[in-house]
Design a protein around this motif. Structure first.
Motif, PDB file in Angstrom:
ATOM      1  N   THR A 104     -10.060  48.957 -77.189  1.00 19.62           N
ATOM      2  CA  THR A 104      -9.722  47.760 -77.967  1.00 19.62           C
ATOM      3  C   THR A 104     -10.999  47.189 -78.567  1.00 19.62           C
ATOM      4  N   THR A 105     -10.841  46.178 -79.395  1.00 14.98           N
ATOM      5  CA  THR A 105     -12.010  45.554 -80.014  1.00 14.98           C
ATOM      6  C   THR A 105     -12.678  44.557 -79.082  1.00 14.98           C
ATOM      7  N   GLY A 106     -11.963  44.089 -78.062  1.00 17.14           N
ATOM      8  CA  GLY A 106     -12.517  43.075 -77.187  1.00 17.14           C
ATOM      9  C   GLY A 106     -12.356  41.691 -77.781  1.00 17.14           C
ATOM     10  N   THR A 107     -12.934  40.720 -77.129  1.00 20.16           N
ATOM     11  CA  THR A 107     -12.809  39.335 -77.567  1.00 20.16           C
ATOM     12  C   THR A 107     -14.129  38.863 -78.169  1.00 20.16           C
ATOM     13  N   ASP A 172     -14.192  37.811 -70.610  1.00 18.79           N
ATOM     14  CA  ASP A 172     -12.785  37.504 -70.855  1.00 18.79           C
ATOM     15  C   ASP A 172     -12.635  36.609 -72.094  1.00 18.79           C
ATOM     16  N   GLY A 173     -11.387  36.482 -72.545  1.00 16.94           N
ATOM     17  CA  GLY A 173     -11.110  35.650 -73.712  1.00 16.94           C
ATOM     18  C   GLY A 173      -9.883  34.789 -73.502  1.00 16.94           C
ATOM     19  N   SER A 174      -9.771  34.186 -72.323  1.00 20.42           N
ATOM     20  CA  SER A 174      -8.598  33.367 -72.010  1.00 20.42           C
ATOM     21  C   SER A 174      -8.569  32.095 -72.863  1.00 20.42           C
ATOM     22  N   GLU A 175      -7.372  31.804 -73.382  1.00 23.19           N
ATOM     23  CA  GLU A 175      -7.184  30.580 -74.170  1.00 23.19           C
ATOM     24  C   GLU A 175      -6.690  29.425 -73.291  1.00 23.19           C
ATOM     25  N   ALA A 176      -6.519  29.678 -72.008  1.00 28.60           N
ATOM     26  CA  ALA A 176      -6.020  28.630 -71.117  1.00 28.60           C
ATOM     27  C   ALA A 176      -7.006  27.468 -71.073  1.00 28.60           C
ATOM     28  N   ALA A 218     -13.830  32.533 -61.072  1.00 33.78           N
ATOM     29  CA  ALA A 218     -12.829  32.092 -62.047  1.00 33.78           C
ATOM     30  C   ALA A 218     -11.831  31.133 -61.418  1.00 33.78           C
ATOM     31  N   ASN A 219     -11.425  30.165 -62.216  1.00 35.68           N
ATOM     32  CA  ASN A 219     -10.441  29.187 -61.753  1.00 35.68           C
ATOM     33  C   ASN A 219      -9.052  29.452 -62.343  1.00 35.68           C
ATOM     34  N   TYR A 220      -8.884  30.610 -62.987  1.00 32.33           N
ATOM     35  CA  TYR A 220      -7.619  30.873 -63.677  1.00 32.33           C
ATOM     36  C   TYR A 220      -7.045  32.261 -63.420  1.00 32.33           C
ATOM     37  N   ILE A 221      -7.773  33.109 -62.710  1.00 29.75           N
ATOM     38  CA  ILE A 221      -7.299  34.472 -62.448  1.00 29.75           C
ATOM     39  C   ILE A 221      -7.917  34.963 -61.145  1.00 29.75           C
ATOM     40  N   GLY A 222      -7.171  35.798 -60.409  1.00 33.10           N
ATOM     41  CA  GLY A 222      -7.682  36.338 -59.165  1.00 33.10           C
ATOM     42  C   GLY A 222      -7.731  35.301 -58.066  1.00 33.10           C
ATOM     43  N   THR A 223      -8.354  35.702 -56.966  1.00 33.34           N
ATOM     44  CA  THR A 223      -8.502  34.810 -55.814  1.00 33.34           C
ATOM     45  C   THR A 223      -9.938  34.844 -55.342  1.00 33.34           C
ATOM     46  N   ASN A 224     -10.599  33.692 -55.409  1.00 29.63           N
ATOM     47  CA  ASN A 224     -11.970  33.585 -54.929  1.00 29.63           C
ATOM     48  C   ASN A 224     -12.887  34.619 -55.592  1.00 29.63           C
ATOM     49  N   GLY A 225     -12.685  34.836 -56.883  1.00 26.65           N
ATOM     50  CA  GLY A 225     -13.565  35.730 -57.632  1.00 26.65           C
ATOM     51  C   GLY A 225     -13.197  37.196 -57.595  1.00 26.65           C
ATOM     52  N   VAL A 245     -16.527  43.899 -63.851  1.00 30.32           N
ATOM     53  CA  VAL A 245     -16.966  42.505 -63.808  1.00 30.32           C
ATOM     54  C   VAL A 245     -16.603  41.819 -65.120  1.00 30.32           C
ATOM     55  N   GLU A 246     -15.771  40.803 -65.044  1.00 31.76           N
ATOM     56  CA  GLU A 246     -15.542  39.909 -66.178  1.00 31.76           C
ATOM     57  C   GLU A 246     -16.527  38.756 -65.975  1.00 31.76           C
ATOM     58  N   CYS A 247     -17.608  38.760 -66.762  1.00 32.98           N
ATOM     59  CA  CYS A 247     -18.722  37.835 -66.491  1.00 32.98           C
ATOM     60  C   CYS A 247     -18.370  36.372 -66.676  1.00 32.98           C
ATOM     61  N   GLY A 248     -17.347  36.097 -67.459  1.00 32.01           N
ATOM     62  CA  GLY A 248     -16.948  34.722 -67.705  1.00 32.01           C
ATOM     63  C   GLY A 248     -15.987  34.673 -68.873  1.00 32.01           C
ATOM     64  N   ASN A 249     -15.640  33.488 -69.287  1.00 32.94           N
ATOM     65  CA  ASN A 249     -14.677  33.303 -70.375  1.00 32.94           C
ATOM     66  C   ASN A 249     -15.413  32.937 -71.663  1.00 32.94           C
ATOM     67  N   MET A 250     -15.382  33.819 -72.638  1.00 34.86           N
ATOM     68  CA  MET A 250     -16.095  33.592 -73.888  1.00 34.86           C
ATOM     69  C   MET A 250     -15.509  32.436 -74.699  1.00 34.86           C
ATOM     70  N   ARG A 251     -14.294  32.005 -74.387  1.00 31.53           N
ATOM     71  CA  ARG A 251     -13.676  30.902 -75.121  1.00 31.53           C
ATOM     72  C   ARG A 251     -13.997  29.540 -74.501  1.00 31.53           C
ATOM     73  N   ASN A 252     -14.710  29.567 -73.392  1.00 33.29           N
ATOM     74  CA  ASN A 252     -15.171  28.325 -72.782  1.00 33.29           C
ATOM     75  C   ASN A 252     -16.537  27.996 -73.389  1.00 33.29           C
ATOM     76  N   ALA A 253     -16.689  26.786 -73.893  1.00 27.70           N
ATOM     77  CA  ALA A 253     -17.907  26.441 -74.637  1.00 27.70           C
ATOM     78  C   ALA A 253     -19.171  26.597 -73.798  1.00 27.70           C
TER      79      ALA A 253
END
Length: 282
Positions: A104-107, A172-176, A218-225, A245-253
């Motif tokens: 995929t192209t990724g986020t 990651d690219g979560s919009e939550a 992460a506070n939106y996916i998985g359990t305790n990281g 490793v999903e290093c973090g959410n790119m949509r979070n400022a």
């Protein structure tokens, strides 16, 4: 005769005076020619200390954890994927009887900094840190301008290298709303011995080291990281210890700012490299 004597006498007196003067004075020694002292140093076989080597040319100092160990780093996606939709959308085996698109192209961040650029940069930093300690590092892609490789091929690279650890690097690219933090995925339920305790321990070591390095789970996916996954081809098809490793959410400022910063990427890389070394030392 008297006249001759009158002439000779003064002459004799003058000569005597001249002789007396020459013996009574020590003539000044001629000024010595100036001596030019040269301090030229002969050219030795080793002329001068060599310039400090660049980081890329520094000889590796093999640590006990690194001896004979192979690490495969898989920077997610690729810079050319977006221009080749037919190629990256074709289905490939994904394990557990599934198929998935080749890639995929990724986020990206809201400002347009792409995941593929982030993952490639971080992977290079991780690889350099490990190579400097004597680990043999293999990458699933060599640049950020190509296409693929497909997810099944990425898993195969780790298997063929007989890797002691395979780490796939993503963002990651979560919009939550408020979604932030890293998480580490591993294959579950395990399909082979490497996906059991070895992969779980690798995932836990990555989680623990990143958390100790100041990153929040992460506070939106998985359990305790940690996130057990049955749908990721690179993990399902691996026969070596592997984690993603999903290093973090790119949509979070806040996290986007850290990922966009070279210093931030170095922090991610240092934590991942330290985790891999700790895993292989245990």
């Amino acid at each position: 005769m008297v006249a001759v004597r009158r002439v000779i006498a003064p002459l004799l007196l003058a000569v005597a005076l001249l002789l007396t003067g020459c013996e009574g004075e020590t003539p000044a020694a001629p000024a010595p020619a100036p001596v030019t002292t040269r301090t030229s140093t002969p050219t030795p076989t080793t002329v001068a200390p060599p310039a400090s080597p660049s980081p890329s040319s520094s000889p590796a100092v093999t640590t006990p954890a690194a001896a004979g160990k192979v690490v495969v780093l898989d920077p997610g996606h690729n810079g050319g994927n977006g221009a080749h939709p037919a190629e990256i959308n074709r289905p490939v085996p994904a394990g557990r009887g599934q198929t998935k698109p080749c890639n995929t192209t990724g986020t990206a961040t809201n400002a347009g900094y792409a995941e593929h650029a982030f993952t490639f940069d971080v992977a290079q930093r991780v690889g350099k840190a490990l190579a400097d300690k004597g680990f043999h590092v293999v990458y699933t892609r060599q640049n950020d301008t190509g296409v693929g490789p497909c997810v099944d091929r990425r898993a195969a690279i780790g298997n063929e290298a007989n890797a002691d650890a395979v780490v796939s690097i993503h963002a990651d690219g979560s919009e939550a709303a408020g979604a932030n933090g890293f998480h580490v995925a591993y294959s579950a339920p395990a399909l082979n011995a490497a996906q059991g305790a070895p992969s779980t321990r690798l995932a836990q070591t990555l989680r623990d080291t990143m958390r100790a390095s100041g990153f929040s789970p992460a506070n939106y996916i998985g359990t305790n990281g940690l996130s057990a996954r049955a749908d990721l081809a690179g993990l399902n098809l691996s026969t070596r210890p592997a984690a993603l490793v999903e290093c973090g959410n790119m949509r979070n400022a806040t996290e986007a700012a850290r990922m966009t910063s070279a210093d931030g990427r170095q922090q991610f890389a240092a934590a991942i490299a330290a985790a891999i070394e700790a895993y292989l030392a245990s």
